[in-house]
Each structure stands twice: as C-alpha cells, then as structure tokens.
Scaffold this motif. Structure first.
Motif, PDB file in Angstrom:
ATOM      1  N   GLY A 216     -32.588 -33.970 -65.832  1.00  0.00           N
ATOM      2  CA  GLY A 216     -31.313 -33.414 -66.124  1.00  0.00           C
ATOM      3  C   GLY A 216     -30.695 -33.520 -67.062  1.00  0.00           C
ATOM      4  O   GLY A 216     -29.925 -32.945 -67.724  1.00  0.00           O
ATOM      5  N   LEU A 254     -43.140 -33.401 -62.603  1.00  0.00           N
ATOM      6  CA  LEU A 254     -41.642 -33.936 -62.630  1.00  0.00           C
ATOM      7  C   LEU A 254     -40.602 -33.065 -62.430  1.00  0.00           C
ATOM      8  O   LEU A 254     -39.743 -33.372 -61.831  1.00  0.00           O
ATOM      9  CB  LEU A 254     -41.463 -34.639 -64.207  1.00  0.00           C
ATOM     10  N   CYS A 257     -40.995 -31.860 -58.424  1.00  0.00           N
ATOM     11  CA  CYS A 257     -40.519 -32.983 -57.510  1.00  0.00           C
ATOM     12  C   CYS A 257     -39.144 -33.271 -57.118  1.00  0.00           C
ATOM     13  O   CYS A 257     -38.773 -33.985 -56.187  1.00  0.00           O
ATOM     14  CB  CYS A 257     -41.578 -34.035 -57.660  1.00  0.00           C
ATOM     15  N   PRO A 259     -35.188 -31.962 -56.186  1.00  0.00           N
ATOM     16  CA  PRO A 259     -34.419 -30.992 -55.721  1.00  0.00           C
ATOM     17  C   PRO A 259     -33.391 -30.361 -56.519  1.00  0.00           C
ATOM     18  O   PRO A 259     -33.165 -31.337 -57.712  1.00  0.00           O
ATOM     19  CB  PRO A 259     -33.568 -31.650 -54.256  1.00  0.00           C
ATOM     20  N   SER A 260     -33.296 -29.118 -56.524  1.00  0.00           N
ATOM     21  CA  SER A 260     -32.324 -28.631 -57.467  1.00  0.00           C
ATOM     22  C   SER A 260     -30.846 -27.900 -56.619  1.00  0.00           C
ATOM     23  O   SER A 260     -31.075 -27.483 -55.521  1.00  0.00           O
ATOM     24  CB  SER A 260     -32.684 -27.661 -58.448  1.00  0.00           C
ATOM     25  N   LEU A 261     -29.809 -27.958 -57.243  1.00  0.00           N
ATOM     26  CA  LEU A 261     -28.622 -27.321 -56.821  1.00  0.00           C
ATOM     27  C   LEU A 261     -28.795 -25.757 -56.619  1.00  0.00           C
ATOM     28  O   LEU A 261     -28.195 -25.019 -55.800  1.00  0.00           O
ATOM     29  CB  LEU A 261     -27.426 -27.622 -57.361  1.00  0.00           C
ATOM     30  N   GLU A 262     -29.541 -25.333 -57.446  1.00  0.00           N
ATOM     31  CA  GLU A 262     -29.671 -23.959 -57.801  1.00  0.00           C
ATOM     32  C   GLU A 262     -30.480 -23.092 -56.769  1.00  0.00           C
ATOM     33  O   GLU A 262     -30.569 -22.010 -56.654  1.00  0.00           O
ATOM     34  CB  GLU A 262     -30.122 -23.622 -59.283  1.00  0.00           C
ATOM     35  N   ASP A 264     -32.793 -23.541 -53.181  1.00  0.00           N
ATOM     36  CA  ASP A 264     -33.289 -24.378 -52.135  1.00  0.00           C
ATOM     37  C   ASP A 264     -34.823 -24.647 -51.935  1.00  0.00           C
ATOM     38  O   ASP A 264     -35.579 -23.431 -51.951  1.00  0.00           O
ATOM     39  CB  ASP A 264     -32.734 -23.816 -50.826  1.00  0.00           C
ATOM     40  N   LYS A 265     -35.267 -25.530 -51.532  1.00  0.00           N
ATOM     41  CA  LYS A 265     -36.722 -25.547 -51.212  1.00  0.00           C
ATOM     42  C   LYS A 265     -36.806 -26.372 -50.064  1.00  0.00           C
ATOM     43  O   LYS A 265     -36.092 -27.205 -49.363  1.00  0.00           O
ATOM     44  CB  LYS A 265     -37.321 -26.819 -52.328  1.00  0.00           C
ATOM     45  N   ALA A 266     -37.854 -25.707 -48.972  1.00  0.00           N
ATOM     46  CA  ALA A 266     -37.843 -26.467 -47.815  1.00  0.00           C
ATOM     47  C   ALA A 266     -38.421 -27.632 -47.739  1.00  0.00           C
ATOM     48  O   ALA A 266     -38.208 -28.618 -47.047  1.00  0.00           O
ATOM     49  CB  ALA A 266     -39.007 -25.414 -46.992  1.00  0.00           C
ATOM     50  N   ARG A 267     -39.364 -27.825 -48.475  1.00  0.00           N
ATOM     51  CA  ARG A 267     -40.211 -29.250 -48.848  1.00  0.00           C
ATOM     52  C   ARG A 267     -40.177 -29.420 -50.428  1.00  0.00           C
ATOM     53  O   ARG A 267     -40.519 -28.501 -51.179  1.00  0.00           O
ATOM     54  CB  ARG A 267     -41.561 -29.256 -48.352  1.00  0.00           C
ATOM     55  N   LEU A 268     -40.111 -30.724 -50.845  1.00  0.00           N
ATOM     56  CA  LEU A 268     -40.220 -31.095 -52.290  1.00  0.00           C
ATOM     57  C   LEU A 268     -41.897 -31.182 -52.448  1.00  0.00           C
ATOM     58  O   LEU A 268     -42.510 -31.686 -51.617  1.00  0.00           O
ATOM     59  CB  LEU A 268     -39.640 -32.341 -52.496  1.00  0.00           C
ATOM     60  N   ALA A 269     -42.026 -30.771 -53.959  1.00  0.00           N
ATOM     61  CA  ALA A 269     -43.571 -30.794 -54.317  1.00  0.00           C
ATOM     62  C   ALA A 269     -43.839 -32.341 -54.832  1.00  0.00           C
ATOM     63  O   ALA A 269     -43.625 -32.555 -55.655  1.00  0.00           O
ATOM     64  CB  ALA A 269     -43.928 -29.790 -55.233  1.00  0.00           C
TER      65      ALA A 269
ATOM     66  N   ASN B 196     -39.613 -36.653 -48.340  1.00  0.00           N
ATOM     67  CA  ASN B 196     -40.553 -35.717 -47.514  1.00  0.00           C
ATOM     68  C   ASN B 196     -40.968 -36.535 -46.071  1.00  0.00           C
ATOM     69  O   ASN B 196     -40.866 -35.994 -45.312  1.00  0.00           O
ATOM     70  CB  ASN B 196     -41.873 -35.441 -48.070  1.00  0.00           C
ATOM     71  N   LYS B 220     -28.195 -32.347 -50.973  1.00  0.00           N
ATOM     72  CA  LYS B 220     -27.936 -30.868 -50.409  1.00  0.00           C
ATOM     73  C   LYS B 220     -29.440 -30.463 -49.890  1.00  0.00           C
ATOM     74  O   LYS B 220     -29.475 -29.776 -49.004  1.00  0.00           O
ATOM     75  CB  LYS B 220     -27.839 -30.046 -51.797  1.00  0.00           C
ATOM     76  N   HIS B 221     -30.327 -31.272 -50.364  1.00  0.00           N
ATOM     77  CA  HIS B 221     -31.945 -30.907 -50.019  1.00  0.00           C
ATOM     78  C   HIS B 221     -32.012 -31.322 -48.423  1.00  0.00           C
ATOM     79  O   HIS B 221     -32.640 -30.647 -47.584  1.00  0.00           O
ATOM     80  CB  HIS B 221     -32.865 -31.642 -50.784  1.00  0.00           C
ATOM     81  N   PRO B 260     -26.324 -32.670 -63.564  1.00  0.00           N
ATOM     82  CA  PRO B 260     -26.918 -32.289 -64.778  1.00  0.00           C
ATOM     83  C   PRO B 260     -27.702 -30.929 -64.444  1.00  0.00           C
ATOM     84  O   PRO B 260     -28.134 -30.913 -63.398  1.00  0.00           O
ATOM     85  CB  PRO B 260     -28.018 -33.273 -65.317  1.00  0.00           C
ATOM     86  N   VAL B 261     -27.654 -29.972 -65.528  1.00  0.00           N
ATOM     87  CA  VAL B 261     -28.409 -28.586 -65.184  1.00  0.00           C
ATOM     88  C   VAL B 261     -29.853 -28.879 -65.048  1.00  0.00           C
ATOM     89  O   VAL B 261     -30.216 -29.718 -65.352  1.00  0.00           O
ATOM     90  CB  VAL B 261     -27.900 -27.656 -66.306  1.00  0.00           C
TER      91      VAL B 261
END
Lengths: 322, 328
Positions: A216, A254, A257, A259-262, A264-269, B196, B220-221, B260-261
C-alpha cells in the motif's frame, strides 16, 4: 545520466555459521526526482541495500563482496570514510523506521538540527537557527521557534518522524533514503508523513528511495518499484505495470494475499511456506519451494533478472509477456 | 442472536505520576472509559483504533485478565465482574487470548508440547496419554507437524510460533477468543496463512472472536461487525459493510481514508479524501474535553468542545457518538 547507479552489488556478513550474503547482484538506477520503492519482507535485503549505499555497515562483519555504487558520477564504494561523511547529509540523507531511537534523547531537537547544518555548511548561529525553524515549519511542526528547545521525548511519534525528516533535509540532499519511515506510526499519521514526502520531493526536487514491506505504501508513493526476495531483486517495473501486470509469482502472491478495502474476498490467497533462512537458502530460484508454478528447471540455477516487456524485468523462467 | 459476552459501562483507570520529583502530581489514566458492547455467539467483532486508544486493555478486561475499575461483564448471561478467581476458573476455560508477539508470548525454555499442555494441566488434566493425544490433535489442527512437539519455540519462524500460540489458546476448547493483533508482527506473506487458519478454526470449533487490530483491511476481512475506539471510548459500531461504506463518525472516516490505496491509480482521489484530518492522537493522560476527537475534527462545532456526545443509533445496528449525527 542517472543520479544513482548500483551495479552488481553483493554484501556479505561474517557470522558464526560462516559468511552469509545479505544481498546478491543488486543492480538498479535512479533518475533525479524519481521515487523508487523497494518492497520486501524480512531477510529480503532491502535495508542492507540502503545501508550499503550509505556506507553505514561496519566492516567487519559486513563487506562489499562485489559491485559498486555510483552517485552523481562518484564511486561511493571506493571513497574514504572522511569523503563519504561529506556525502552523507548533503548528498544522500536517510530516515529510519524508529524516530525515537534515531534521535539523541539528551539533546534538544534544535541542537540536533543545527549540528547537521554545521557539519556541512558555514552558517552564522543566527542563520542556523533561522534555517532550523524554516525546516521544522516546512515539515509541519507547529510553532517551530518554540519547539526548538524540546527534547525528543516531548514529541509524539509522528512529530519525531517529522523532525527526523527535517534533519535529513536540512542540507538539501539530492537523494533521500527512507527505510520503513511510517511502520512505527499510526495509520492516520502514516498517511500524513507519506503525503509530506511527496510534497517535499516536488518542492526540493530530490530523488527518494522508499523501503517498505507494505504494498500500500508503494502504491501510494513510488514511480518505479524493485521487489526483493531473499537477498535478490526478483522484479523491477514502473508502478502501474507492477500492479496491473505483475510478472513474478512472488509479486503476484504479495498483491493477492492482502485483504483490500475495495474488494471483498471470501478467503485470502495465502502464499504457503515460510521465508528462507539466509544461512540455508534453497538451490536455484529462492522462491521455488513456495511457488505454485515451480518446474524442475527452477531449482537448477538462480534465474537472471531479464527484461520481459521493455523496462519491466523479472527473475523467473516462467515469466512471459502478457 | 443471544450475546456470548456483554459489557456495560466498563471502565479501567490506571494511576500515574508525572512531573518533576518535587512537583510530582498524580492522576488517573482512563484507558477504557465507559464502554458498552456485546458479542453474539459465533460472531467476530473487530475492534480498531490507533495506539493508546485502549483496545488491548478492553480485550483483557473482557476476559478478566485485568480487573475493571467500574462497570459489569456478563458471560453467557452470568455476571462475572466481581466473581472471585477460584469461582471464575470454569469460565476461564471458555475465554482465551492470542497475543501479538509470538516471540515474547512463548516460554523459550519449554518444549512445544509442554507449552500447549500447560493450560490442560492447570485445569486439572494429568500429563498422560489422553492429554498428549489432545496436544497432538491441536498441532494437527493448527497445521504444525507432529515432530514439532519436541522442539523449542526458537526453532520456529514467526508464523509457526503464532500457530503454537493459537494451539495453546484453543486446547481448552474455549468459546470466546480475544485475538490481540495476532498477525501484525508477521511478514505479509505469512499473515494470510494465519488469517485463513483463524477463520477455519472458527468454523470448525464454533468460536466467537474479538479481533483487535490497527489494520482496517484485515479487520474488514475477518469481522462481522466492527467497533472503532478513540481515547478510551467506542465512537462507532456497525455491521462491517455498513461501517466501511457509510461511516458516520469523522474519526472512522479519517481512519478509512488513511488506509494506503490498493492500486496506484487511486492515489490522487485518496489524497483528496483525507486532506482534512491533521495532527496526532492527543495524549491519553490529558484527553480533550467534550468530544475527544474535537481537536482533530474537520467539522468541529461549539458544542463538541463542551459536551461529550452520547451514543445514538441512527440506523438499526449502527451506533455512533457524534454531535453531527444528533443534530442532522
């Protein structure tokens, strides 16, 4: 001509377990006014790269095993300590992660700022004071004249980092190296410090190397990016290309893996496995043990950093132009 | 849904001394200052805020690792606030904590098996075959190899140590787990593995989480609802999509704008959105009067400096403490 040219830089450390290379064959250039982001996790060699450029690693245990650093036409890696001291501060300056431990607790911030000025320029005490106030004001310290007499512990973390930036910029360096400058700070303060660095680049026209583990922070600031893994550069690209078309599986990992605010992911890679121990790195590509695209050839030899698309380079035998 | 744990008007004060030797004054730091919250069975409540806001203190208060100065805590409907330690033991099994620093939280002189077994022994188990079997099952559950049992913490990476910390917290099969910044000391590529794992374990063991973090993206996640803390108070709580899409408190808005974006293309718009909040968090020793955020708030009004805003619920399930919301 580039402001900074790093060519084939390898830095090794003597340890009880023998000599370990912290960075290997690191090469890149940096143009005037450019912001280069170096991103990597622990043990990637991002900080050692910066400290080698600054000539701040004690020998022993550290030594430059090969390669050179050229700044504004001068080969820094062959300079005497005295001449290097002149370059630090007025040519290249550095800001560190921990503003509390980088400032001397028994001197006021005014004394520390003016000490830097004295070391590099002939100024009257009055001019020193004026320049110190000017710099503190510029980095956003309110009522700077009153704060000159403050000790570091009287400031908040964000203000201390502003003071560190003021000290680093006091002699108008042409290159500022910022090593995790916002990692110890709160989110709202981090954003302010990053914005400040961008503004100061525009105003003073200096180049910046920003070192971070946070993609970020890179997205927010850099023009170009180096991705480092286990001591080597694995990808180099302009900022847009890196985020839109990452070539190295590690870079892709990278980016995916977190999470992002923009979105939604059910699960992180998640990237499986752990970072390699510098004393026992895997054979061939160092990312191979964690890589989903691994083939037998990956473990045979260390892949070279090759241009794939124009300036976009990756050290991966599976990387192809998209 | 019924609440697994509920706190009302919870306070924790710490005494402190400041000033020079002869003019030393003492005061009270109100680390947690009148917090009420509830966490439903099986829910994850995210708790975010900057350093010194009291989020870790609140987490420790809820499971009575530290004693509250005032207020009440109910676990499964029973008040546990002033219950003596001995009588609390059964409840303690059901409330565990995972710490931030996997380096400092594990005894370096104990083998992994003993570290994970210790809570069982404290709660009356014998160091026998069945107990060892439980430890092996836990290791398997958190993704560590069997032979990890006989090793010491320093032989593991940060991510693996955090797995050991998780195994120790879960071996008593708790209902509530306070996760205090469980991934912030880990490398980025390892954080996702632990996030996870925590999600998988929640499903398998039907856990309820209080997930404390300063990273808004991770919160959030993983969360269902999110609470935002500032200088000892909860200023806003809502279901996570609601909170991130329509934050009502200016502090929540500032926190979200400061993340951060994720893509360099959003740089300029992100900067424009956050230009208005300035300054650092004030010292918690001397919090501002009225609304504690008023010194940094871009919308500050006269009333904000004088009067502390009460919690209101402008939309169902969305609570906020801000004069702007009350007056509109």
């Amino acid at each position: 001509m580039s402001l900074l040219e790093v060519a084939g830089l390898t830095t090794a450390f003597k340890t009880r377990r023998g000599e370990i290379t912290a960075i290997e064959d690191v090469s890149f250039t940096l143009a005037e006014r450019q912001i280069l982001g170096i991103v990597g996790e622990s043990g990637s060699g991002k900080s050692v790269t910066a400290l080698t450029i600054m000539g701040l690693l004690p020998n022993p245990p550290a030594r430059i095993a090969s390669g050179e650093v050229r700044f504004d036409g001068t080969v820094l890696t062959r300079l005497s300590d005295a001449r290097m001291q002149k370059i630090r501060g007025s040519g290249i300056a550095m800001v560190f992660q921990e503003p509390m431990t980088s400032l001397n607790p028994v001197f006021t911030i005014g004394e520390q700022l003016m000490e830097t000025l004295r070391a590099h320029e002939r100024l009257s005490p009055k001019a020193q004071r004026e320049r110190a106030i000017e710099m503190l004001t510029r980095v956003g310290i309110p009522s700077a004249a009153l704060r000159l007499g403050d000790y570091p512990h009287q400031l908040s973390g964000g203000q201390r980092q502003r003071v560190m930036i003021a000290i680093a910029l006091a002699c108008r360096p042409r290159l500022l190296i910022a090593d995790e400058p916002t990692t110890a700070l709160d989110v709202t303060v981090q954003a302010q410090i990053l914005d400040l660095l961008l503004d100061l680049r525009d105003e003073f026209g200096m180049a910046i190397i920003i070192i971070t583990h946070n993609m970020g922070v890179i997205a927010q600031t850099a023009d170009r990016v180096l991705v480092m893994y286990a001591g080597r550069i694995v990808e180099e690209a302009r900022i847009g290309a890196l985020f839109d078309r990452p070539l190295h599986p590690y870079t892709r990992g990278l980016l995916e893996c977190v999470p992002s605010l923009e979105q939604d992911k059910a699960r992180l890679a998640a990237i499986p496995g752990t970072l390699p121990d510098p004393a026992s790195r895997p054979r061939g590509c160092r990312y191979a043990p964690r890589c989903a695209l691994r083939i037998e050839a990956c473990t045979a030899a260390i892949p070279a950093l090759l241009g794939i698309q124009g300036e976009h380079a990756a050290a991966c035998i599976r990387a192809t132009p998209s | 849904m019924s609440a697994l744990i509920e706190a009302t008007a919870l306070e924790k004060h710490f005494a402190f001394g400041e000033g020079r030797l002869l003019s030393r004054r003492s005061g009270r730091l109100r680390a947690v200052d009148g917090v009420s919250l509830r966490i439903a069975h099986g829910e994850t409540l995210g708790l975010v805020g900057e350093s010194g806001c009291g989020k870790s203190t609140l987490g420790r208060l809820l499971i009575r690792l530290i004693e509250p100065t005032a207020g009440a805590i109910f676990f499964e409907g029973e008040e546990i606030t002033r219950r003596p330690t001995k009588a609390l033991r059964e409840k303690r099994r059901a409330m565990q904590i995972i710490f931030q620093d996997p380096y400092g939280a594990l005894n370096p002189r104990m083998r992994v098996e003993d570290i994970i077994m210790e809570p069982l022994l404290i709660h009356g188990a014998k160091s026998d075959g069945p107990t060892r079997q439980k430890v092996s099952e836990m290791l398997n559950l958190v993704g560590l190899p069997r032979h990890a049992r006989d090793r010491f913490p320093h032989e593991f990476s940060g991510g693996q140590r955090q797995r050991i910390g998780i195994a120790r917290a879960l071996v008593l099969r708790p209902k509530l787990v306070v996760c205090d910044e469980p991934v912030s000391a880990l490398d980025v590529s390892v954080q996702a593995q632990i996030v996870n794992l925590l999600q998988d374990l929640q499903g398998e063991l039907r856990l309820t989480y209080l997930f404390i973090a300063h990273d808004l993206s991770v919160v959030k996640h993983i969360s269902n609802r999110v609470a935002v803390m500032y200088l000892g108070k909860i200023v806003e709580v809502a279901e996570k999509r609601e909170l991130y899409a329509k934050p009502l408190h200016p502090y929540t808005q500032a926190l979200i704008a400061a993340v951060p974006v994720a893509h360099p293309g959003n740089r300029a718009s992100a900067r424009a959105a956050r230009a208005r909040v300035s300054g650092d968090v004030p010292s918690a020793l001397h919090p501002p009067a009225g609304c504690r955020f008023h010194t940094r708030c871009p919308y500050v009004m006269t009333i904000c400096r004088a009067e502390e805003p009460k919690i209101t619920e402008p939309r169902a399930g969305h609570e906020v403490a801000c004069h702007l919301v009350g007056s509109s």
